[in-house]
Design an enzyme around this catalytic site. Structure first.
Site, mmCIF file in Angstrom:
data_model
loop_
_atom_site.group_PDB
_atom_site.id
_atom_site.type_symbol
_atom_site.label_atom_id
_atom_site.label_comp_id
_atom_site.label_asym_id
_atom_site.label_seq_id
_atom_site.Cartn_x
_atom_site.Cartn_y
_atom_site.Cartn_z
ATOM 1 N N ASP A 1 16.450 -14.506 -101.297
ATOM 2 C CA ASP A 1 17.370 -15.487 -100.376
ATOM 3 C C ASP A 1 18.487 -15.893 -101.094
ATOM 4 O O ASP A 1 19.178 -15.577 -101.865
ATOM 5 C CB ASP A 1 16.891 -16.243 -99.846
ATOM 6 C CG ASP A 1 16.155 -17.513 -100.595
ATOM 7 O OD1 ASP A 1 16.836 -17.046 -102.079
ATOM 8 O OD2 ASP A 1 16.033 -18.017 -100.619
ATOM 9 N N SER A 2 19.654 -15.629 -99.774
ATOM 10 C CA SER A 2 20.986 -16.661 -100.755
ATOM 11 C C SER A 2 21.344 -18.249 -101.646
ATOM 12 O O SER A 2 22.248 -18.751 -102.176
ATOM 13 C CB SER A 2 21.628 -16.001 -99.427
ATOM 14 O OG SER A 2 21.555 -16.966 -98.310
ATOM 15 N N GLY A 3 20.515 -18.234 -100.863
ATOM 16 C CA GLY A 3 20.378 -20.257 -101.375
ATOM 17 C C GLY A 3 20.445 -21.075 -100.354
ATOM 18 O O GLY A 3 20.214 -22.588 -100.460
ATOM 19 N N GLY A 4 20.867 -20.617 -100.005
ATOM 20 C CA GLY A 4 21.482 -20.900 -98.744
ATOM 21 C C GLY A 4 20.298 -22.081 -97.976
ATOM 22 O O GLY A 4 20.712 -23.387 -97.144
ATOM 23 N N PHE A 5 19.061 -21.844 -97.180
ATOM 24 C CA PHE A 5 17.806 -22.328 -97.184
ATOM 25 C C PHE A 5 17.595 -23.514 -97.863
ATOM 26 O O PHE A 5 17.278 -24.389 -97.656
ATOM 27 C CB PHE A 5 16.904 -21.450 -96.552
ATOM 28 C CG PHE A 5 15.431 -22.320 -95.681
ATOM 29 C CD1 PHE A 5 15.848 -22.986 -94.250
ATOM 30 C CD2 PHE A 5 14.744 -22.875 -96.722
ATOM 31 C CE1 PHE A 5 14.852 -23.213 -94.120
ATOM 32 C CE2 PHE A 5 13.790 -23.420 -96.005
ATOM 33 C CZ PHE A 5 13.800 -23.708 -94.702
ATOM 34 N N GLN B 1 21.949 -16.373 -87.365
ATOM 35 C CA GLN B 1 22.097 -17.449 -86.749
ATOM 36 C C GLN B 1 22.606 -17.684 -85.283
ATOM 37 O O GLN B 1 22.769 -16.762 -84.743
ATOM 38 C CB GLN B 1 23.016 -18.554 -87.601
ATOM 39 C CG GLN B 1 22.074 -18.749 -89.808
ATOM 40 C CD GLN B 1 21.262 -19.184 -89.665
ATOM 41 O OE1 GLN B 1 20.445 -20.097 -88.688
ATOM 42 N NE2 GLN B 1 20.465 -18.733 -90.950
ATOM 43 N N ASP C 1 8.456 -13.177 -94.949
ATOM 44 C CA ASP C 1 7.590 -14.118 -96.169
ATOM 45 C C ASP C 1 7.945 -15.443 -96.084
ATOM 46 O O ASP C 1 7.860 -15.869 -94.532
ATOM 47 C CB ASP C 1 9.547 -13.952 -96.897
ATOM 48 C CG ASP C 1 9.910 -15.173 -96.656
ATOM 49 O OD1 ASP C 1 11.232 -15.127 -96.060
ATOM 50 O OD2 ASP C 1 10.364 -16.359 -97.224
ATOM 51 N N GLY D 1 16.663 -18.781 -89.864
ATOM 52 C CA GLY D 1 17.256 -20.115 -89.301
ATOM 53 C C GLY D 1 15.866 -20.141 -88.108
ATOM 54 O O GLY D 1 16.005 -21.362 -86.664
ATOM 55 N N ASP E 1 24.517 -17.893 -96.157
ATOM 56 C CA ASP E 1 24.112 -18.278 -94.186
ATOM 57 C C ASP E 1 24.491 -19.928 -94.151
ATOM 58 O O ASP E 1 23.594 -20.729 -95.524
ATOM 59 C CB ASP E 1 23.209 -17.809 -93.826
ATOM 60 C CG ASP E 1 21.916 -18.634 -93.992
ATOM 61 O OD1 ASP E 1 22.224 -18.669 -95.730
ATOM 62 O OD2 ASP E 1 20.937 -18.050 -93.673
ATOM 63 N N HIS F 1 -6.302 -15.196 -102.322
ATOM 64 C CA HIS F 1 -6.714 -14.741 -101.162
ATOM 65 C C HIS F 1 -6.398 -14.626 -99.990
ATOM 66 O O HIS F 1 -6.257 -13.961 -99.330
ATOM 67 C CB HIS F 1 -8.176 -15.836 -100.997
ATOM 68 C CG HIS F 1 -8.522 -15.544 -100.081
ATOM 69 N ND1 HIS F 1 -9.328 -14.328 -99.499
ATOM 70 C CD2 HIS F 1 -8.040 -15.905 -98.322
ATOM 71 C CE1 HIS F 1 -9.652 -14.156 -98.002
ATOM 72 N NE2 HIS F 1 -8.574 -14.973 -97.722
#
Lengths: 376, 376
Positions: free
Chosen positions: B92-96, B194, B271, B221, B146, B340
């Site tokens: 991911d980009s780090g945005g979240f 978004q 994911d 988002g 983002d 599991h």
């Protein structure tokens, strides 16, 4: 339980042997990973078997009694089935844990009354009850219920505890004779030599235990804070008295060099939480010395975790990666380090055995011990 | 990156496809285990590969930037080599994470200034810097930087963040065009749609992203607190607009039934931390519903952990044993549950794919979703 000695070293008291249990053979000298509450911490059973090559593991009666409890273990058909481990298991008697873990404990001739370290509830372990619990757990080797004294202890305290241990041993045997195993295979009782650091008490206790005539014998109450040379002195003294044709088990020992020194004195079996506990703190044992994986010196060392290691983790992961996992507090770091250390301990005793058989054990041990102690 | 669709479902928008990266093929629909800081928590890389059968995993740029840091990752030759994972990786980009983890963050046109959740130190992520970090990490698929807005957000806030995200997307592309990959293989940029829960903003953003012409597209988002039907509505709306011949990735989703419902809407990639995070709390997902392993009902249930499970843990360990491990707070419980759940999630998408190919996906999904939601 059958024990056969293949080779006895000429330059030391080290022996290479094999003992046979209902769950298979164990080649000695051997290290037993500690599976406190039905799990060797952070390690899968198949990893223990296939990668670490553990031949026998240890369970703690005190912990198993509290969780999951004997009712569950009996319903499961014993600890082997409960945890899915089909090789030999040894259980201690609970004597050491009530000594080391309980805030409050009261020893009487009857047994030990103690408070659970989990919920403070009161419990009573007697020799008979320890045997009953160990019957339900169903280990191949079970330990006599003993009382130990810490460091420091007076001569009087140590002597009293030793005599209590001897009287309890007779009660263990009596109970076991009247109560056969539950799961259709034999369980072998090992008596325990006590006597703290007092040579005359250790000699008296070793003679008592030798005369008891068990199929294997243990030395308890060492590695509880005494200097290493005191441990070696007592272990050597006791090994001289215990029968040569029965396996000797030194309980709760120790560092890699402690293990080699005690093998030289005639000890055949070891257990210790050190490889797993220290692993979880980032300390790795190797043939070339001890590594603290949290150390910044590993941060860009992309070489394999341990080039001389036998586990797949030693080549699958780099020092820098494992260092990162410890810094980031990732579970995988503890898992990798636990596997590594146990695989190393098993390799240590396997190579020691090879040298006993080859006839150069003592010389090899003298060269190896200083390397094991190095800080990398 | 090449994407081929094998089958499109007639009764839904589900598709079975295959995309190809420098580190191998991925069959869609696919779930990507989250390897936050270069480790899928409590799981060995060989378990991910051989037992869980993960085809691609996700790394978090924010976490990897803080620890081990890009200097170490670059010296290692990228994340694949650092963690010994030779299959595809998406970052991911780090945005979240700067949105969800930082106590203090300040968004400007330039980027986001934030404080590390570890030590409170100040950092600045811009589209260019996120691309630079992702070049150094070296994932096969990298995400545009983002800005997202949470629930609730005003229309005005959501619109502003969406437009910022679009402008940042152009800056990502510009930077990547000027700065080639570091490790000799391509990295594919996925833009992110978004627009919060506002349909018109989502339509606008989806069109913008569709026109951008990337080899794969993501929906960000969602699953941030909105009701499930809102998530499905937005995902369906966006999937209709995003190109049919490119993989669609719904970020951070979700439960097993969320995954099936979104596959039906045309999503190809997922994911979520849920299978691993919930595993560590004792929650297991199965084809027959959800099990809380701490529940007393399992204490003497010695049947296999999950008779319908594909992992070795499902047959090697019993429910009673895993319940005991959680009660005793043993690491192995978390390890078993993590394996599991991930194996189940991978089985879920594999079976979904089989039904898409067989042509009965939608019917199967309608029958399966209620079972997945049951509490066992």
């Amino acid at each position: 339980m059958k024990f056969e000695i293949q080779t006895t070293d000429t330059a030391s008291s080290a022996r290479a042997g094999t003992f046979t249990t209902a769950h298979g053979e164990v080649q000695t000298p051997i290290f037993m990973p500690v599976g406190t509450v039905a799990s060797v911490k952070a390690v899968h059973q198949h990893e223990l078997k296939e990668d670490i090559k553990a031949q026998i593991i240890l369970g703690n009666t005190y912990h198993l009694y509290l969780r999951p409890g004997t009712e569950i273990l009996e319903k499961a058909g014993g600890l082997h089935k409960f945890m899915n481990w089909d090789r030999p298991i040894l259980t201690d008697s609970g004597g050491f844990q009530v000594y080391s873990l309980s805030d409050i404990r009261k020893v009487s001739e009857e047994g030990v009354r103690f408070q659970s370290h989990i919920d403070g509830s009161y419990h009573m372990f007697s020799p008979e009850y320890s045997m009953e619990i160990q019957r339900k757990i169903g280990a191949d080797i079970i330990m006599a219920f003993d009382e130990l004294t810490g460091i420091p202890a007076t001569y009087r305290e140590a002597k009293r505890a030793m005599h209590v241990t001897h009287r309890w041993l007779e009660r263990c045997r009596t109970w076991l004779n009247e109560n056969p195993p539950l799961y259709g295979y034999d369980q072998t009782l090992f008596p325990i030599v006590q006597g703290n650091s007092f040579e005359d008490l250790r000699v008296e206790s070793a003679k008592y235990v030798a005369d008891f005539g068990a199929d294997g014998n243990a030395i308890g109450g060492l590695s509880v804070g005494e200097p290493e040379d005191v441990m070696y002195n007592i272990a050597g003294l006791v090994c001289e008295i215990l029968p040569k044709d029965k396996p000797r088990y030194l309980m709760g020992v120790g560092t890699p060099w402690n293990i080699l020194e005690n093998i030289a004195l005639g000890v055949d079996m070891f257990d210790c939480v050190m490889p797993t506990r220290n692993a979880r703190n980032g300390m790795l044992f190797t043939w070339n010395g001890v590594m603290n994986m949290k150390n910044a010196k590993w941060k860009d060392d992309f070489s394999p975790l341990d080039e001389s290691g036998t586990s797949y983790v030693d080549s699958a992961y780099s020092k820098a990666y494992v260092r990162h996992l410890f810094v980031a507090k990732e579970y995988l770091g503890k898992q990798i380090a636990s596997i590594h250390n146990l695989a190393f301990y098993l390799d240590l005793v396997r190579v020691a055995r090879q040298h006993i058989i080859a006839g150069d054990f003592n010389q090899w041990k003298e060269q190896t011990v200083p390397k094991l102690k190095q800080r990398l």
